[in-house]
Design a protein around this motif. Structure first.
Motif, PDB file in Angstrom:
ATOM      1  N   GLU A   1       0.729  -1.276  -0.177  1.00  0.00           N
ATOM      2  CA  GLU A   1      -0.113  -0.083   0.166  1.00  0.00           C
ATOM      3  C   GLU A   1       0.938   1.126  -0.050  1.00  0.00           C
ATOM      4  O   GLU A   1       1.780   1.374   0.821  1.00  0.00           O
ATOM      5  CB  GLU A   1      -0.854   0.245   1.150  1.00  0.00           C
ATOM      6  CG  GLU A   1      -1.861  -1.166   1.287  1.00  0.00           C
ATOM      7  CD  GLU A   1      -2.583  -1.168   2.357  1.00  0.00           C
ATOM      8  OE1 GLU A   1      -2.403  -0.405   3.549  1.00  0.00           O
ATOM      9  OE2 GLU A   1      -3.530  -2.164   2.543  1.00  0.00           O
ATOM     10  N   PRO A   2       0.777   2.230  -0.845  1.00  0.00           N
ATOM     11  CA  PRO A   2       1.456   3.357  -0.961  1.00  0.00           C
ATOM     12  C   PRO A   2       1.803   3.970   0.454  1.00  0.00           C
ATOM     13  O   PRO A   2       3.136   4.217   0.723  1.00  0.00           O
ATOM     14  CB  PRO A   2       0.854   4.258  -2.056  1.00  0.00           C
ATOM     15  CG  PRO A   2       0.082   3.112  -2.826  1.00  0.00           C
ATOM     16  CD  PRO A   2      -0.273   2.200  -1.953  1.00  0.00           C
TER      17      PRO A   2
ATOM     18  N   ALA B   1      -5.346   2.315  -4.809  1.00  0.00           N
ATOM     19  CA  ALA B   1      -3.996   1.626  -5.434  1.00  0.00           C
ATOM     20  C   ALA B   1      -4.695   0.297  -5.372  1.00  0.00           C
ATOM     21  O   ALA B   1      -5.741  -0.167  -4.857  1.00  0.00           O
ATOM     22  CB  ALA B   1      -2.717   1.919  -4.703  1.00  0.00           C
TER      23      ALA B   1
ATOM     24  N   ASP C   1       0.018  -5.479  -6.891  1.00  0.00           N
ATOM     25  CA  ASP C   1       1.218  -5.099  -6.845  1.00  0.00           C
ATOM     26  C   ASP C   1       2.106  -6.195  -6.053  1.00  0.00           C
ATOM     27  O   ASP C   1       3.413  -6.054  -6.526  1.00  0.00           O
ATOM     28  CB  ASP C   1       1.466  -3.827  -6.085  1.00  0.00           C
ATOM     29  CG  ASP C   1       0.788  -2.624  -7.013  1.00  0.00           C
ATOM     30  OD1 ASP C   1       0.483  -2.856  -8.358  1.00  0.00           O
ATOM     31  OD2 ASP C   1       0.322  -1.872  -6.391  1.00  0.00           O
TER      32      ASP C   1
END
Length: 337
Positions: free
Chosen positions: A131-132, A287, A292
């Motif tokens: 998670e960014p 996101a 990712d």
């Protein structure tokens, strides 16, 4: 197209709730990773696989023999991980395993060492690291920007399991002991041990207060770490969704709150402050950390970058889980890790 740019061909083992989630998100990452087959004993899984254009086998042993398979993704009950990993390693397939890797330190060590011995990538379903705002928090902590790390407060709770049929494996205490620990709390201990190092001891409270969930619906754990610092984590299975991770250091603190479950990301609210600064509140857009994480796994297989979750970190986290299970079984006694 060079081998480095060819999508990694995977067999998806398990087409329940989370296996289907990964199928959907991987449609956005076909240039990196491609599901070529699946395994699921439930007939509904075969129908889902057909809808998405890949064959479905009754078990992982059959899927491992599918032409071209390079890796497996395990979205299966925890008790099956050990034997499924053993079969995948024997077939020299890379492994991405949903959490938890195992329920004991010995089980985690066996899996990590088996993959290392065959030079296989072992990925883990700890998408929170991707998670960014969490990645930014980890970077700030590791750079020293937050000073000496002191304490973690974290909660990851939801009520998604309250309506499950009693036969569902997620409601089996042998599969998923100690309330929401294996469902959500395991993500919080992963981040805690990453930031504060190996744990020293734990003390746990686990109660059944508001549901018929046999392993309890309300748990909290207090963890002390060998290098100093503490973490308080909680994971409830009978309250509307909330996810919060807060890290406190001598030079600053960061509080990250999810707007929605990672199943349908909606972004984050990040509140923070540093010594001498005012409190800042920022909105972070959505996101897709599940995707990712899987892409990072594929890139590691292709040699593009090292996978960022190490075997040592996996073992440290499962060591905490094993101690949490033991503390809950001993009515909250302090258990050394």
């Amino acid at each position: 197209m060079t081998q480095n740019n060819v999508p990694v061909k995977v067999a998806l083992i398990g087409l329940g709730w989370w296996g289907r989630k990964m199928t959907v998100v991987l449609q956005k990452a076909r240039q990196d990773i491609e599901i070529v087959c699946a395994a699921e004993p439930n007939p509904a899984g075969a129908a889902f696989a057909k809808e998405h254009g890949f064959p479905c086998y009754p078990d992982d042993a059959a899927a491992l023999k599918h032409s071209g398979v390079e890796a497996v993704i395990l979205a299966t009950p925890h008790s099956l991980h050990a034997e499924q990993i053993e079969r995948a390693v024997a077939a020299r397939k890379h492994i991405f395993c949903e959490k938890p890797l195992a329920l004991t330190r010995a089980g985690a060590e066996k899996a990590v060492n088996a993959c290392a011995a065959k030079k296989l990538v072992l990925g883990m379903g700890h998408e929170r690291r991707f998670e960014p705002p969490v990645a930014a928090m980890i970077a700030a902590a590791q750079s020293g920007a937050l000073g000496r790390l002191l304490q973690i407060e974290a909660n990851f709770s939801h009520d998604k399991f309250v309506s499950l049929d009693a036969s569902n494996w997620r409601l089996n205490p042998a599969e998923a002991p100690v309330g929401g620990m294996t469902a959500t709390g395991i993500h919080l201990t992963d981040l805690s041990t990453l930031l504060l190092g190996p744990a020293r001891d734990v003390r746990v409270s686990c109660e059944k207060l508001a549901s018929n969930i046999p392993q309890g619906d309300t748990m909290s754990a207090h963890i002390r770490f060998k290098n100093g610092g503490t973490a308080y984590i909680s994971a409830t299975l009978a309250t509307p969704f909330i996810s919060r991770f807060a890290l406190f250091g001598t030079k600053g603190w960061i509080d990250i709150r999810d707007k929605a479950h990672v199943e349908s990301p909606a972004g984050w609210v990040v509140t923070s402050a540093n010594t001498g600064s005012e409190i800042s509140v920022k909105e972070i857009p959505p996101a897709e950390p599940v995707k990712d994480n899987l892409v990072a796994f594929a890139h590691a297989i292709r040699g593009k970058a090292a996978y960022q979750i190490t075997g040592e970190e996996l073992i440290n986290n499962i060591s905490i889980l094993e101690a949490i299970i033991a503390s809950a079984a001993q009515d909250g006694a302090i258990v050394n890790v």
